[in-house]
Design a protein around this motif. Sequence first.
Motif, PDB file in Angstrom:
ATOM      1  N   TRP A 185       0.818  -1.209   0.000  1.00  0.00           N
ATOM      2  CA  TRP A 185       0.000   0.000   0.000  1.00  0.00           C
ATOM      3  C   TRP A 185       0.853   1.261   0.000  1.00  0.00           C
ATOM      4  O   TRP A 185       0.352   2.362  -0.274  1.00  0.00           O
ATOM      5  CB  TRP A 185      -0.948   0.001   1.195  1.00  0.00           C
ATOM      6  CG  TRP A 185      -2.133  -0.905   0.997  1.00  0.00           C
ATOM      7  CD1 TRP A 185      -2.262  -2.193   1.441  1.00  0.00           C
ATOM      8  CD2 TRP A 185      -3.343  -0.605   0.292  1.00  0.00           C
ATOM      9  NE1 TRP A 185      -3.480  -2.705   1.061  1.00  0.00           N
ATOM     10  CE2 TRP A 185      -4.170  -1.764   0.352  1.00  0.00           C
ATOM     11  CE3 TRP A 185      -3.821   0.524  -0.379  1.00  0.00           C
ATOM     12  CZ2 TRP A 185      -5.427  -1.809  -0.225  1.00  0.00           C
ATOM     13  CZ3 TRP A 185      -5.076   0.479  -0.963  1.00  0.00           C
ATOM     14  CH2 TRP A 185      -5.862  -0.672  -0.884  1.00  0.00           C
ATOM     15  N   ASN A 186       2.147   1.126   0.295  1.00  0.00           N
ATOM     16  CA  ASN A 186       3.015   2.306   0.287  1.00  0.00           C
ATOM     17  C   ASN A 186       3.225   2.871  -1.114  1.00  0.00           C
ATOM     18  O   ASN A 186       3.800   3.954  -1.261  1.00  0.00           O
ATOM     19  CB  ASN A 186       4.371   1.969   0.915  1.00  0.00           C
ATOM     20  CG  ASN A 186       4.269   1.752   2.412  1.00  0.00           C
ATOM     21  OD1 ASN A 186       3.420   2.339   3.079  1.00  0.00           O
ATOM     22  ND2 ASN A 186       5.133   0.900   2.938  1.00  0.00           N
ATOM     23  N   ARG A 187       2.782   2.161  -2.134  1.00  0.00           N
ATOM     24  CA  ARG A 187       2.910   2.727  -3.486  1.00  0.00           C
ATOM     25  C   ARG A 187       2.078   3.997  -3.622  1.00  0.00           C
ATOM     26  O   ARG A 187       2.295   4.786  -4.547  1.00  0.00           O
ATOM     27  CB  ARG A 187       2.490   1.689  -4.538  1.00  0.00           C
ATOM     28  CG  ARG A 187       1.021   1.314  -4.543  1.00  0.00           C
ATOM     29  CD  ARG A 187       0.781   0.178  -5.537  1.00  0.00           C
ATOM     30  NE  ARG A 187      -0.622  -0.229  -5.647  1.00  0.00           N
ATOM     31  CZ  ARG A 187      -1.204  -1.110  -4.854  1.00  0.00           C
ATOM     32  NH1 ARG A 187      -0.508  -1.696  -3.870  1.00  0.00           N
ATOM     33  NH2 ARG A 187      -2.474  -1.437  -5.027  1.00  0.00           N
ATOM     34  N   PHE A 188       1.137   4.196  -2.702  1.00  0.00           N
ATOM     35  CA  PHE A 188       0.330   5.416  -2.731  1.00  0.00           C
ATOM     36  C   PHE A 188       0.896   6.507  -1.813  1.00  0.00           C
ATOM     37  O   PHE A 188       0.352   7.612  -1.774  1.00  0.00           O
ATOM     38  CB  PHE A 188      -1.114   5.106  -2.317  1.00  0.00           C
ATOM     39  CG  PHE A 188      -1.802   4.129  -3.225  1.00  0.00           C
ATOM     40  CD1 PHE A 188      -2.065   4.461  -4.538  1.00  0.00           C
ATOM     41  CD2 PHE A 188      -2.152   2.863  -2.776  1.00  0.00           C
ATOM     42  CE1 PHE A 188      -2.694   3.562  -5.390  1.00  0.00           C
ATOM     43  CE2 PHE A 188      -2.791   1.959  -3.616  1.00  0.00           C
ATOM     44  CZ  PHE A 188      -3.060   2.297  -4.931  1.00  0.00           C
ATOM     45  N   ALA A 189       1.955   6.176  -1.084  1.00  0.00           N
ATOM     46  CA  ALA A 189       2.526   7.151  -0.151  1.00  0.00           C
ATOM     47  C   ALA A 189       3.040   8.371  -0.903  1.00  0.00           C
ATOM     48  O   ALA A 189       3.564   8.264  -2.012  1.00  0.00           O
ATOM     49  CB  ALA A 189       3.654   6.509   0.657  1.00  0.00           C
ATOM     50  N   GLN A 190       2.876   9.515  -0.301  1.00  0.00           N
ATOM     51  CA  GLN A 190       3.342  10.761  -0.897  1.00  0.00           C
ATOM     52  C   GLN A 190       4.168  11.514   0.126  1.00  0.00           C
ATOM     53  O   GLN A 190       4.007  11.344   1.331  1.00  0.00           O
ATOM     54  CB  GLN A 190       2.141  11.600  -1.344  1.00  0.00           C
ATOM     55  CG  GLN A 190       1.064  11.736  -0.297  1.00  0.00           C
ATOM     56  CD  GLN A 190      -0.242  12.242  -0.840  1.00  0.00           C
ATOM     57  OE1 GLN A 190      -0.357  13.415  -1.154  1.00  0.00           O
ATOM     58  NE2 GLN A 190      -1.234  11.365  -0.955  1.00  0.00           N
ATOM     59  N   ALA A 191       5.072  12.328  -0.349  1.00  0.00           N
ATOM     60  CA  ALA A 191       5.964  13.044   0.553  1.00  0.00           C
ATOM     61  C   ALA A 191       5.191  13.969   1.474  1.00  0.00           C
ATOM     62  O   ALA A 191       4.223  14.624   1.074  1.00  0.00           O
ATOM     63  CB  ALA A 191       6.979  13.842  -0.251  1.00  0.00           C
ATOM     64  N   SER A 192       5.618  14.005   2.714  1.00  0.00           N
ATOM     65  CA  SER A 192       4.959  14.826   3.727  1.00  0.00           C
ATOM     66  C   SER A 192       5.035  16.315   3.371  1.00  0.00           C
ATOM     67  O   SER A 192       6.047  16.806   2.864  1.00  0.00           O
ATOM     68  CB  SER A 192       5.623  14.601   5.083  1.00  0.00           C
ATOM     69  OG  SER A 192       5.165  15.528   6.041  1.00  0.00           O
ATOM     70  N   ARG A 193       3.957  17.024   3.670  1.00  0.00           N
ATOM     71  CA  ARG A 193       3.973  18.483   3.537  1.00  0.00           C
ATOM     72  C   ARG A 193       4.829  19.108   4.638  1.00  0.00           C
ATOM     73  O   ARG A 193       5.322  20.231   4.485  1.00  0.00           O
ATOM     74  CB  ARG A 193       2.550  19.039   3.621  1.00  0.00           C
ATOM     75  CG  ARG A 193       1.638  18.602   2.486  1.00  0.00           C
ATOM     76  CD  ARG A 193       0.289  19.292   2.605  1.00  0.00           C
ATOM     77  NE  ARG A 193      -0.431  18.912   3.820  1.00  0.00           N
ATOM     78  CZ  ARG A 193      -1.458  19.592   4.325  1.00  0.00           C
ATOM     79  NH1 ARG A 193      -1.854  20.720   3.743  1.00  0.00           N
ATOM     80  NH2 ARG A 193      -2.070  19.171   5.421  1.00  0.00           N
ATOM     81  N   GLY A 194       4.959  18.389   5.746  1.00  0.00           N
ATOM     82  CA  GLY A 194       5.813  18.852   6.824  1.00  0.00           C
ATOM     83  C   GLY A 194       5.308  20.072   7.559  1.00  0.00           C
ATOM     84  O   GLY A 194       6.084  20.733   8.256  1.00  0.00           O
TER      85      GLY A 194
END
Length: 380
Positions: free
Chosen positions: A255-264
């Motif tokens: 499911w990490n294929r949908f992970a996106q970089a944090s806005r932070g």
Amino acid sequence: MIEPAELRKRLLALGFDVARFASIPARDDGGALPEVNALRKWLDAGYQADMHWIERGFAKRASPTLVLSEAGSVIMLGVNYFQGAAGASSDSQHPRWARYALYSDYHDTIKPALEKAGRVLEETLGITSADYRYYVDTGPVLERAWASRAGAGFAGKNAMLVSRDFGNWLFLAAIFVRAKIKADEPLPARSHCGKCTRCIDACPTGAIVSPGTVDSRLCISYQTIENKGAIPRGLRAKIGARIYGCDACAEACPWNRFAQASRGLLLEARPEIGQLSLGELLALTPESFAAHFRKTAIKRIKLAGLLRNACIVAGNTGARAAEHLPQLARLAAHESPLVRAHAVWAVQRIADGEQATRLLAEARNAEKDASVLDEHGAQP
């Protein structure tokens, strides 16, 4: 019943990546969540190791109305902490850190946003500060269970919340509130993991003893963070280069294929931590430890805990860590018996018998602690 659209919009505007709502049943007798029974079985099996606060807080975890009387809803908030490849690689010079450790302490950076969320609740719902209570991973809350009920994700076989938008990389915060907010729908009641067992297969120590159940006593995150004592010898080699925490089961999840970089927006990245070499970590002093890890979650394990972990990593690096033998020999005479014991183990792992005996001779002759003497006499 309060419609959540405007409230959700305002909460997301504070920097949260997820804002979902769940209802607390009026008759809250501990059966509000099926996960309560699972928690009871987990505790009875001893899987909590020495994290006794989980047992002490069981009643409140089971019944939110014991945390906030007349609580009617739970607001689950999530903050994405995925940084892409950062923290995912390691070599003999740069030990591996859990991804969340490469930030200033999230408890501290998310809390101000929760305070603002409280003011939003007061304005939106017409309540006072006495009508809600919030936590960010610090209170008697079944965060992942409530997040699942609110539709923020589902419980994976690695026992983590898995988001279909952010993968395995969400910090969770919860707000109990004395108001009835229209609940979000949970995800369909089916296994979103299917037949996949990648997380179970990826665990270096076999800590995931059954789908969704982790034995903390075998978990590298527990051993390198929560365990304040010696790490069992049988687990040390399996820790590899992991110096603080472990993301093996999370990283393996498809499911990490949908992970996106944090806005932070609610986080403060500390990438310099991941650049510390093994040599620098083994040479830490109280002063340099404080300087490097001020305002991070890492400070919780204190200098002795981090030196213990660094010795484990050195021992697992093998011949490549020979350059660290002089420093490890010095650590074998450290003021902390915990550090001394693991330094002895590391020296014995790296050096051959004669060299190890020579390097450790002075420390061995001066040693009085039985646990450290046991390490001197043990086979690596």
